[in-house]
Design an enzyme around this catalytic site. Sequence first.
Site, PDB file in Angstrom:
ATOM      1  N   ARG A  67       0.815  -1.216   0.000  1.00  0.00           N
ATOM      2  CA  ARG A  67       0.000   0.000   0.000  1.00  0.00           C
ATOM      3  C   ARG A  67       0.856   1.277   0.000  1.00  0.00           C
ATOM      4  O   ARG A  67       0.403   2.328  -0.406  1.00  0.00           O
ATOM      5  CB  ARG A  67      -0.987  -0.014   1.176  1.00  0.00           C
ATOM      6  CG  ARG A  67      -2.205  -0.914   0.893  1.00  0.00           C
ATOM      7  CD  ARG A  67      -3.332  -0.675   1.863  1.00  0.00           C
ATOM      8  NE  ARG A  67      -3.067  -1.235   3.172  1.00  0.00           N
ATOM      9  CZ  ARG A  67      -3.165  -2.527   3.494  1.00  0.00           C
ATOM     10  NH1 ARG A  67      -3.514  -3.411   2.590  1.00  0.00           N
ATOM     11  NH2 ARG A  67      -2.923  -2.949   4.724  1.00  0.00           N
ATOM     12  N   TYR A  71      -0.045   4.454  -2.255  1.00  0.00           N
ATOM     13  CA  TYR A  71      -0.190   5.833  -1.783  1.00  0.00           C
ATOM     14  C   TYR A  71       0.734   6.765  -2.571  1.00  0.00           C
ATOM     15  O   TYR A  71       0.347   7.878  -2.932  1.00  0.00           O
ATOM     16  CB  TYR A  71       0.116   5.933  -0.280  1.00  0.00           C
ATOM     17  CG  TYR A  71      -0.785   5.070   0.562  1.00  0.00           C
ATOM     18  CD1 TYR A  71      -2.114   4.837   0.182  1.00  0.00           C
ATOM     19  CD2 TYR A  71      -0.330   4.444   1.732  1.00  0.00           C
ATOM     20  CE1 TYR A  71      -2.939   4.021   0.943  1.00  0.00           C
ATOM     21  CE2 TYR A  71      -1.160   3.637   2.484  1.00  0.00           C
ATOM     22  CZ  TYR A  71      -2.459   3.420   2.082  1.00  0.00           C
ATOM     23  OH  TYR A  71      -3.276   2.604   2.820  1.00  0.00           O
ATOM     24  N   TYR A  93     -13.020  10.543   1.798  1.00  0.00           N
ATOM     25  CA  TYR A  93     -14.153  10.400   2.716  1.00  0.00           C
ATOM     26  C   TYR A  93     -13.685  10.637   4.153  1.00  0.00           C
ATOM     27  O   TYR A  93     -12.496  10.515   4.460  1.00  0.00           O
ATOM     28  CB  TYR A  93     -14.823   9.036   2.550  1.00  0.00           C
ATOM     29  CG  TYR A  93     -14.117   7.891   3.216  1.00  0.00           C
ATOM     30  CD1 TYR A  93     -13.168   7.155   2.544  1.00  0.00           C
ATOM     31  CD2 TYR A  93     -14.404   7.550   4.536  1.00  0.00           C
ATOM     32  CE1 TYR A  93     -12.520   6.111   3.151  1.00  0.00           C
ATOM     33  CE2 TYR A  93     -13.758   6.506   5.162  1.00  0.00           C
ATOM     34  CZ  TYR A  93     -12.813   5.788   4.468  1.00  0.00           C
ATOM     35  OH  TYR A  93     -12.158   4.759   5.078  1.00  0.00           O
TER      36      TYR A  93
HETATM   37  N1  SAM Z   1     -10.077   9.320   7.016  1.00  0.00           N
HETATM   38  C1  SAM Z   1     -11.113   8.404   7.447  1.00  0.00           C
HETATM   39  C2  SAM Z   1     -12.009   9.103   8.455  1.00  0.00           C
HETATM   40  O1  SAM Z   1     -11.768  10.281   8.737  1.00  0.00           O
HETATM   41  O2  SAM Z   1     -12.964   8.507   8.943  1.00  0.00           O
HETATM   42  C3  SAM Z   1     -10.481   7.135   8.011  1.00  0.00           C
HETATM   43  C4  SAM Z   1      -9.737   6.335   6.992  1.00  0.00           C
HETATM   44  S1  SAM Z   1      -8.920   4.916   7.636  1.00  0.00           S
HETATM   45  C5  SAM Z   1      -7.801   4.574   6.345  1.00  0.00           C
HETATM   46  C6  SAM Z   1     -10.054   3.594   7.471  1.00  0.00           C
HETATM   47  C7  SAM Z   1     -10.652   3.186   8.801  1.00  0.00           C
HETATM   48  O3  SAM Z   1     -11.572   4.195   9.203  1.00  0.00           O
HETATM   49  C8  SAM Z   1     -11.459   1.907   8.788  1.00  0.00           C
HETATM   50  O4  SAM Z   1     -10.671   0.745   8.889  1.00  0.00           O
HETATM   51  C9  SAM Z   1     -12.325   2.099  10.007  1.00  0.00           C
HETATM   52  O5  SAM Z   1     -11.616   1.871  11.215  1.00  0.00           O
HETATM   53  C10 SAM Z   1     -12.642   3.604   9.900  1.00  0.00           C
HETATM   54  N2  SAM Z   1     -13.871   3.792   9.119  1.00  0.00           N
HETATM   55  C11 SAM Z   1     -13.993   4.113   7.832  1.00  0.00           C
HETATM   56  N3  SAM Z   1     -15.287   4.173   7.471  1.00  0.00           N
HETATM   57  C12 SAM Z   1     -15.993   3.878   8.579  1.00  0.00           C
HETATM   58  C13 SAM Z   1     -17.370   3.756   8.870  1.00  0.00           C
HETATM   59  N4  SAM Z   1     -18.297   3.934   7.935  1.00  0.00           N
HETATM   60  N5  SAM Z   1     -17.715   3.430  10.126  1.00  0.00           N
HETATM   61  C14 SAM Z   1     -16.804   3.228  11.091  1.00  0.00           C
HETATM   62  N6  SAM Z   1     -15.498   3.316  10.876  1.00  0.00           N
HETATM   63  C15 SAM Z   1     -15.095   3.634   9.638  1.00  0.00           C
END
Ligand code: SAM
Length: 263
Positions: A67, A71, A93
């Site tokens: 990854r 990136y 997102y």
């Molecule tokens: N930048 C993103 C944010 O601000 O929410 C987080 C990105 S991170 C690479 C990905 C992680 O965010 C997932 O493995 C999970 O822990 C969390 N995540 C992303 N989408 C989510 C959702 N719909 N509900 C709960 N946790 C979420």
Amino acid sequence: QGQLVCVGTGVQLAGQVGQLAMSYIELADVVFSLVPDGFADRWLSTLNADVRSLQGYYAQAGEIKNRRNTYQQMVDAMLDEVRANKRVVCALYGHPGVFSCVSHLAIAQAKQLGFSAKMLAGVSAEACLWADLGIDPGNSGYQSYEATQFMLYQHVPNPCTHVVLWQIALAGEHTLTQFSTTKQRLHILVEHLSQWYPIDHQVIIYEAANLAVQSPRVEHIALADLPDARLTTISTLLIPPQQALALNPAMLAKLGISEMDLG
Ligand code: SAM
């Protein structure tokens, strides 16, 4: 002069994006996106005619790709357009800079090249978690870790506070090439956590809804059952406090106050 603005689109489609982020998206020459699904990409396309998903840089079926390479390729694609003097928006997102390195890397590189680059805050998954679970994290404080980092480094959870583990579905996956972990690694995580928590401690698997018509997933399970739980790339684990906050008598003495004074 090229510029880069990283904005967050929130977790829920179209409803959690700020006005300023919207106008940057609308006025951009090109928008690079990393959003939960095709609905979100189609919504972005209603705001700007040149939306390019970054999703294709992830390993495709059968491909093994670190990854870190993914990136860097995402950053390179955006920087190429900044160098071509375009107004570039990176729409990610959630919050674009929370548990997400692409925006930080791209901003640092753009600035190094002498371009203007900045980030706008967005609504992260964690912000949704406190809202959906009805928890004020300020009541006891909280800790927030990426699950694999939590395992690999000497982080010490405080059982008096909330502990959030991001990317729980990847816990212990250090190669950065897989998109899931194994039961065995989750057992190791449970064993590690059992130093601070009883294994019947109730934890929560949380998934915020991406669409307004959906409900969030809030699944209460015993810590011991984590290895058998259904975990997805959007699962976040919340470990609620297991003990009450303990007063610090030495500090109270220094401040000249007693427990009674705290009401
Ligand atoms: N930048 C993103 C944010 O601000 O929410 C987080 C990105 S991170 C690479 C990905 C992680 O965010 C997932 O493995 C999970 O822990 C969390 N995540 C992303 N989408 C989510 C959702 N719909 N509900 C709960 N946790 C979420």
